[in-house]
Design a protein around this motif. Sequence first.
Motif, mmCIF file in Angstrom:
data_model
loop_
_atom_site.group_PDB
_atom_site.id
_atom_site.type_symbol
_atom_site.label_atom_id
_atom_site.label_comp_id
_atom_site.label_asym_id
_atom_site.label_seq_id
_atom_site.Cartn_x
_atom_site.Cartn_y
_atom_site.Cartn_z
ATOM 1 N N GLU A 136 -0.027 16.929 7.840
ATOM 2 C CA GLU A 136 0.322 15.518 7.679
ATOM 3 C C GLU A 136 1.785 15.327 7.302
ATOM 4 O O GLU A 136 2.410 14.357 7.723
ATOM 5 N N SER A 187 -4.236 2.020 0.066
ATOM 6 C CA SER A 187 -3.610 3.048 0.885
ATOM 7 C C SER A 187 -3.854 2.778 2.361
ATOM 8 O O SER A 187 -4.915 2.287 2.744
ATOM 9 N N GLU A 188 -2.859 3.129 3.170
ATOM 10 C CA GLU A 188 -3.020 3.005 4.619
ATOM 11 C C GLU A 188 -4.023 4.023 5.150
ATOM 12 O O GLU A 188 -4.715 3.774 6.122
ATOM 13 N N GLN A 189 -4.093 5.187 4.491
ATOM 14 C CA GLN A 189 -4.977 6.253 4.962
ATOM 15 C C GLN A 189 -5.526 7.032 3.769
ATOM 16 O O GLN A 189 -4.815 7.290 2.798
ATOM 17 N N LYS A 241 0.831 -1.200 0.000
ATOM 18 C CA LYS A 241 0.000 0.000 0.000
ATOM 19 C C LYS A 241 0.864 1.248 0.000
ATOM 20 O O LYS A 241 1.974 1.236 0.510
ATOM 21 N N LEU A 292 -7.373 10.673 3.192
ATOM 22 C CA LEU A 292 -7.770 11.960 3.768
ATOM 23 C C LEU A 292 -8.714 12.656 2.814
ATOM 24 O O LEU A 292 -8.623 12.476 1.599
ATOM 25 N N LEU A 334 3.203 11.704 7.140
ATOM 26 C CA LEU A 334 2.118 11.021 6.438
ATOM 27 C C LEU A 334 1.679 11.824 5.214
ATOM 28 O O LEU A 334 0.492 11.966 4.941
ATOM 29 N N GLN A 358 -8.006 -1.517 -0.975
ATOM 30 C CA GLN A 358 -6.888 -1.617 -0.035
ATOM 31 C C GLN A 358 -5.570 -1.143 -0.646
ATOM 32 O O GLN A 358 -4.548 -1.814 -0.569
ATOM 33 N N GLU A 397 -10.742 2.303 -0.178
ATOM 34 C CA GLU A 397 -10.628 1.416 0.987
ATOM 35 C C GLU A 397 -10.920 -0.033 0.611
ATOM 36 O O GLU A 397 -10.243 -0.949 1.073
ATOM 37 N N GLU A 414 -13.743 7.345 -1.465
ATOM 38 C CA GLU A 414 -13.083 6.806 -0.271
ATOM 39 C C GLU A 414 -13.431 5.321 -0.101
ATOM 40 O O GLU A 414 -12.548 4.489 0.183
ATOM 41 N N LYS A 448 1.232 5.144 1.507
ATOM 42 C CA LYS A 448 0.906 5.670 2.839
ATOM 43 C C LYS A 448 -0.427 6.399 2.875
ATOM 44 O O LYS A 448 -1.247 6.171 3.745
ATOM 45 N N CYS A 449 -0.615 7.328 1.922
ATOM 46 C CA CYS A 449 -1.750 8.233 2.062
ATOM 47 C C CYS A 449 -2.237 8.734 0.716
ATOM 48 O O CYS A 449 -1.435 9.056 -0.166
#
Length: 139
Positions: A49, A30-32, A3, A34, A54, A28, A25, A21, A5-6
């Motif tokens: 960030e 990215s870890e996050q 993945k 925003l 991040l 899968q 998700e 989003e 990071k962001c």
Amino acid sequence: MEKIKCILLVDDDPTTNFVNETLLEDLQVSEQVLIAYNGKEALKLIQNECESDLCPELILLDINMPVMNGFEFLKAYQRLEFAHKQSVVIVMLTTSLNPGDIKQIDELPLKIKGFLNKPLTEQMVRNLFQKHFHRDLPI
């Protein structure tokens, strides 16, 4: 798949952000993820960030937003200083097919990596990750 990071979604439409989003998700990638509702919020998120390591590696940016639109964001983004700025992938994700918008994007000194029409799809995400991050999504 490893993945990133962001990912930062910048769009004033809550429904679009929710759908994008959810897709990101589910894939899968990215870890996050925003979310910012205009360019001004996006700049603040990036500054905050990046201080905590991040930084977004991918920014999906709408053009037409209140407060600060995509073009204004890109001009302000150029003035930001943070580590890894040159490796951030910025892609315009918009419903605008206005030739003037496309011309304005091409004339920016900051070169964005792509121009996609909404809605974001799994295939678009696959293509982005293959092209810019050299990663294949699981099937």
